[in-house]
Write an enzyme that holds these catalytic residues in place. Structure first.
Site, mmCIF file in Angstrom:
data_model
loop_
_atom_site.group_PDB
_atom_site.id
_atom_site.type_symbol
_atom_site.label_atom_id
_atom_site.label_comp_id
_atom_site.label_asym_id
_atom_site.label_seq_id
_atom_site.Cartn_x
_atom_site.Cartn_y
_atom_site.Cartn_z
ATOM 1 N N GLU A 164 0.502 -0.995 -0.280
ATOM 2 C CA GLU A 164 -0.144 0.074 -0.060
ATOM 3 C C GLU A 164 0.699 1.064 -0.208
ATOM 4 O OE1 GLU A 164 -2.630 -0.561 2.625
ATOM 5 O OE2 GLU A 164 -3.605 -1.829 2.203
ATOM 6 N N PHE A 183 13.301 -3.583 5.884
ATOM 7 C CA PHE A 183 12.581 -4.366 6.976
ATOM 8 C C PHE A 183 13.205 -4.643 8.512
ATOM 9 C CE2 PHE A 183 8.431 -5.037 5.861
ATOM 10 C CZ PHE A 183 8.123 -3.717 4.583
ATOM 11 N N LYS A 198 13.731 -1.981 10.610
ATOM 12 C CA LYS A 198 13.749 -0.855 11.372
ATOM 13 C C LYS A 198 12.924 -0.834 12.216
ATOM 14 C CE LYS A 198 12.277 2.916 8.223
ATOM 15 N NZ LYS A 198 12.137 2.924 6.802
ATOM 16 N N CYS A 219 -2.667 -7.453 6.536
ATOM 17 C CA CYS A 219 -1.711 -8.077 5.779
ATOM 18 C C CYS A 219 -1.329 -9.050 7.066
ATOM 19 C CB CYS A 219 -1.241 -7.519 4.626
ATOM 20 S SG CYS A 219 -2.037 -6.289 2.981
ATOM 21 N N LYS A 227 -2.144 -10.428 9.935
ATOM 22 C CA LYS A 227 -2.651 -11.496 9.497
ATOM 23 C C LYS A 227 -2.882 -13.119 9.354
ATOM 24 C CE LYS A 227 -5.648 -10.948 5.543
ATOM 25 N NZ LYS A 227 -5.011 -11.369 4.413
HETATM 26 C C1 UGA Z 1 2.882 -5.749 2.902
HETATM 27 C C2 UGA Z 1 4.023 -6.072 1.910
HETATM 28 O O1 UGA Z 1 5.039 -5.625 2.381
HETATM 29 C C3 UGA Z 1 3.750 -6.488 0.608
HETATM 30 O O2 UGA Z 1 4.844 -7.494 -0.388
HETATM 31 C C4 UGA Z 1 1.920 -7.617 0.362
HETATM 32 O O3 UGA Z 1 1.702 -7.679 -0.360
HETATM 33 C C5 UGA Z 1 0.934 -6.454 1.310
HETATM 34 O O4 UGA Z 1 1.466 -7.248 2.761
HETATM 35 C C6 UGA Z 1 0.152 -7.400 1.087
HETATM 36 O O5 UGA Z 1 -0.182 -8.892 1.740
HETATM 37 O O6 UGA Z 1 -1.628 -7.254 0.397
HETATM 38 P P1 UGA Z 1 1.419 -3.320 3.469
HETATM 39 O O7 UGA Z 1 0.926 -4.478 3.869
HETATM 40 O O8 UGA Z 1 1.151 -2.715 2.110
HETATM 41 O O9 UGA Z 1 2.455 -4.496 2.844
HETATM 42 O O10 UGA Z 1 2.696 -2.611 4.622
HETATM 43 P P2 UGA Z 1 4.525 -3.075 4.845
HETATM 44 O O11 UGA Z 1 4.751 -2.164 3.577
HETATM 45 O O12 UGA Z 1 4.608 -4.418 4.820
HETATM 46 O O13 UGA Z 1 4.669 -2.453 6.180
HETATM 47 C C7 UGA Z 1 3.913 -3.729 7.136
HETATM 48 C C8 UGA Z 1 4.348 -3.248 8.228
HETATM 49 O O14 UGA Z 1 5.589 -3.138 8.775
HETATM 50 C C9 UGA Z 1 4.312 -0.866 8.550
HETATM 51 O O15 UGA Z 1 3.372 -0.936 9.733
HETATM 52 C C10 UGA Z 1 5.063 -0.800 8.994
HETATM 53 O O16 UGA Z 1 5.769 0.243 9.590
HETATM 54 C C11 UGA Z 1 6.336 -1.763 9.591
HETATM 55 N N1 UGA Z 1 7.248 -2.127 8.881
HETATM 56 C C12 UGA Z 1 7.971 -2.126 8.114
HETATM 57 C C13 UGA Z 1 8.293 -1.793 10.104
HETATM 58 O O17 UGA Z 1 7.791 -1.447 11.546
HETATM 59 N N2 UGA Z 1 9.883 -1.568 9.940
HETATM 60 C C14 UGA Z 1 10.427 -1.380 8.600
HETATM 61 O O18 UGA Z 1 11.620 -1.342 8.584
HETATM 62 C C15 UGA Z 1 9.719 -2.234 8.189
#
Ligand code: UGA
Length: 459
Positions: free
Chosen positions: A157, A254, A256, A265, A268
Site C-alpha cells: 500500500e 525491513f 527498522k 496483511c 493476519k
Molecule cells: C505487505 C507486504 O510488504 C507486501 O509485499 C504485500 O503484498 C502486502 O503486505 C499484502 O500482503 O498485500 P503492506 O501491508 O502494504 O505490504 O505494508 P508494509 O510496507 O509491508 O509494512 C507493514 C508494516 O511494517 C507497517 O506497519 C510498517 O510500519 C512496518 N515496518 C516496516 C516496520 O515496523 N519496520 C520496517 O523496517 C518496515
C-alpha cells in the site's frame, strides 16, 4: 482483439489491479458487492487514499476501457478473471476467512459461457486453490472448463501502482501450459522489461505469498527484539540496525525498529499461516511466528509504558498529542494500526489524547469514534504534555521542532518510529525517547563555547 479482464473485489488490491490492467491496454470490468464503492469507482472517484491511483482510475474510466459493476454476471464474458477479494482474519480464530474467495468463484462460474481462467491474487491458506477448483468443477455449466491459477500479489500500500506495473517478480502458479501462456500475455510488458517469472504449482504459489509476508514480519520483530535488549543495556538499536544492514546477506530493508508492523496483511497473514500449519499437523514448524507476533504486540505496550513514565507515572488527565493513525505513511488504512492501538490504550489509562493523521482521519474515526481528533498537527500539539510520533508521515518529519515547541506545554517527544532528526529536536529544547535507544536530554547550545574554552585552556 482486446483481451478483456475481470477483477473481482475492488479494495486496495483489486482497484489497483483493475486500473493498472487498463493502463496496460486491456478492457477491464471490476466487480464488487459494495454498491457505494462501485458508484464511486464508476464515477472515477477512488474511495481510499493511494498515491498515483486516482489519475489512472479517472483516465481509464473516462476512456471507457475500465468500468465497474455490482453484477458478477457482467464479468462472465471476460477472457481472464482475477480474484482480488479480502481474506481477513476469522472472527472466531487465527485462520483466514476464505468466505469471499469461495463466494466469488461460486458466484461467477455458473454464468460462464465458455472456457475460463480464474486467477487468484488474494492471500489464501495453502490448499485453497485446489478447493476452489473443486467448487468451479462442480458449478461449471455443461461443456465449460474452468481452470484455477494462482498469481500472488506483492504490492505494498502506498506504492501499489508502481509495484503492480513494475513488479520485482511474477509468480505463476498454474496447472497447464495454456494458463501459463495466458498469464505471460497479460504480463507481457513487465516480462519484456526483465521481471523474473517463477512458474510453480498451485500450492507453492500460495506458499510464496504467506512466506514472504511471514519473513518480512520476522525481520521486523527480530530487530524489535534487539531493541528490547538495547533498552535493557543502554545500546542504540538504530546503530545496531545500520551496521547489520550493511551485510548484504541481511540488508537494510525491513530492519527498522519501532512500533512494529500492522495493517491488513502482515499480522493476519502470520496468524493464518500458523493456523494452517496446525490444520496440516505441522504446527511446530511455525510456532516461532507466535513469538514474532508477541514481540510485535509488546512494542505497543512498551510505548504506552514509556509515555506513562515520561509524564511521571500516571497518564490521568495528561494531554497527549498522537501524530499518526494510519498503520504506515502513504496510506489511509488503519487496519490493525499500531498508532491507533497505542492512542486507544493511552486514552484507557486516562490520558486526554488528540490524534492527527494527514489521510486516515475518517477511517480512524470509524474504528475509534471515542478518541479526540485534531484538525492539524499544530492543533494536536497545542498544550500537549507529551508528543508521540506513531506514523512517520513526511509532514511530521518536516515539522520545525522550535515552532512545535512553542505550541506544547512540555517539550517531550516519544518517537515511535525512530524517524525524527534527533539532534534537531534536542537542540530545540526537546527531551527525546526513541524505541530501543537511550533517553536523550535536550542539547543546551551554550555547552559548545564552554567546551571550546576548556580546549583553549588546555592548549
Ligand atoms: C505487505 C507486504 O510488504 C507486501 O509485499 C504485500 O503484498 C502486502 O503486505 C499484502 O500482503 O498485500 P503492506 O501491508 O502494504 O505490504 O505494508 P508494509 O510496507 O509491508 O509494512 C507493514 C508494516 O511494517 C507497517 O506497519 C510498517 O510500519 C512496518 N515496518 C516496516 C516496520 O515496523 N519496520 C520496517 O523496517 C518496515
Amino acid at each position: 482483439m482486446t483481451t478483456t479482464i475481470s477483477v473481482i473485489g475492488t479494495g486496495y488490491l483489486g482497484a489497483t489491479h483493475a486500473a493498472c490492467m487498463a493502463e496496460l491496454g486491456f478492457a477491464v470490468i471490476g466487480v464488487d458487492t459494495d454498491p457505494a464503492k462501485i458508484a464511486d469507482l464508476s464515477a472515477g472517484r477512488l474511495p481510499f487514499y493511494e498515491p498515483g491511483l486516482p489519475e489512472l482510475l479517472r483516465a481509464h474510466t473516462d476512456a471507457g476501457v475500465l468500468r465497474f459493476t455490482t453484477s458478477i454476471a457482467e464479468a462472465a464474458d471476460a477472457d481472464v478473471h482475477f480474484l482480488c477479494v479480502g481474506t481477513p482474519q476469522r472472527a472466531d480464530g487465527l485462520g483466514a476467512d476464505t468466505t469471499h474467495v469461495r463466494a466469488a468463484v461460486a458466484g461467477l462460474v455458473p454464468h460462464l459461457r465458455r472456457d475460463a481462467l480464474i486467477v487468484g491474487k488474494s492471500t489464501v491458506p495453502v490448499g485453497t486453490a485446489h478447493e476452489l477448483q473443486a467448487v468451479a468443477d462442480a458449478l461449471a455449466p455443461e461443456g465449460v472448463r474452468v481452470e484455477i491459477a494462482w498469481n500472488p500479489e506483492f504490492l505494498r500500500e502506498g506504492r501499489s501502482v508502481e509495484d503492480t506495473l513494475r513488479p520485482d517478480r511474477l509468480v505463476l502458479g498454474v496447472t497447464s501450459e495454456a494458463a501459463e501462456q495466458t498469464l505471460r500475455t497479460v504480463y507481457e510488458r513487465a516480462i519484456g522489461s526483465g521481471t523474473p517469472v517463477v512458474v510453480t504449482d498451485l500450492v507453492s504459489a500460495e506458499l510464496v505469498k504467506v512466506s514472504a509476508n511471514a519473513f518480512l514480519a520476522t525481520k521486523i520483530s527480530f530487530i524489535n527484539a534487539v531493541a528490547e535488549l538495547c533498552e535493557a543495556t543502554g545500546g542504540d538499536v538504530t546503530d545496531v540496525s545500520r551496521a547489520l544492514g550493511h551485510d548484504a546477506r541481511i540488508g537494510h530493508a525491513f530492519l527498522k525498529a519501532g512500533l512494529g508492523f500492522g495493517g491488513g496483511c502482515l499480522p493476519k497473514d502470520i496468524r493464518a499461516m500458523m493456523a494452517r500449519a496446525g490444520e496440516l499437523g505441522v504446527d511446530q514448524a511455525l510456532t516461532f511466528l507466535r513469538e514474532v507476533d508477541d514481540i510485535n504486540m509488546r512494542r505497543r505496550h512498551r510505548v504506552v509504558d514509556m509515555a506513562t513514565d515520561e509524564v511521571g507515572g500516571s497518564l490521568l488527565g495528561r494531554r497527549v498529542a498522537v501524530l499518526g493513525a494510519a498503520f504506515k505513511p502513504l496510506t489511509d488504512d488503519v487496519r490493525d494500526s499500531p498508532a491507533l492501538n497505542v492512542a486507544a490504550q493511552l486514552q484507557l489509562r486516562g490520558a486526554q489524547v488528540r490524534v492527527y493523521d494527514p489521510q486516515a482521519m475518517d477511517n480512524a474515526r470509524a474504528v475509534f469514534p471515542t478518541l479526540a481528533y485534531a484538525d492539524s498537527a499544530a492543533d494536536a500539539l497545542a498544550g500537549a504534555d507529551l508528543v508521540l510520533l506513531l506514523t512517520e508521515w513526511s509532514e511530521f518529519l518536516e515539522l520545525d521542532p522550535a515552532q512545535a515547541g512553542d505550541l506544547v506545554a512540555q517539550r517531550r517527544v516519544i518517537d515511535g518510529r525512530n524517524a525524527l532528526d534527533t539532534d534537531a529536536w534536542r537542540r530545540a529544547g526537546w527531551s527525546y525517547r526513541g524505541l530501543g535507544r537511550p533517553r536523550m536530554e535536550p542539547i543546551v547550545e551554550s555547552a559548545a563555547p564552554a567546551a571550546a574554552t576548556e580546549l583553549e585552556l588546555v592548549g
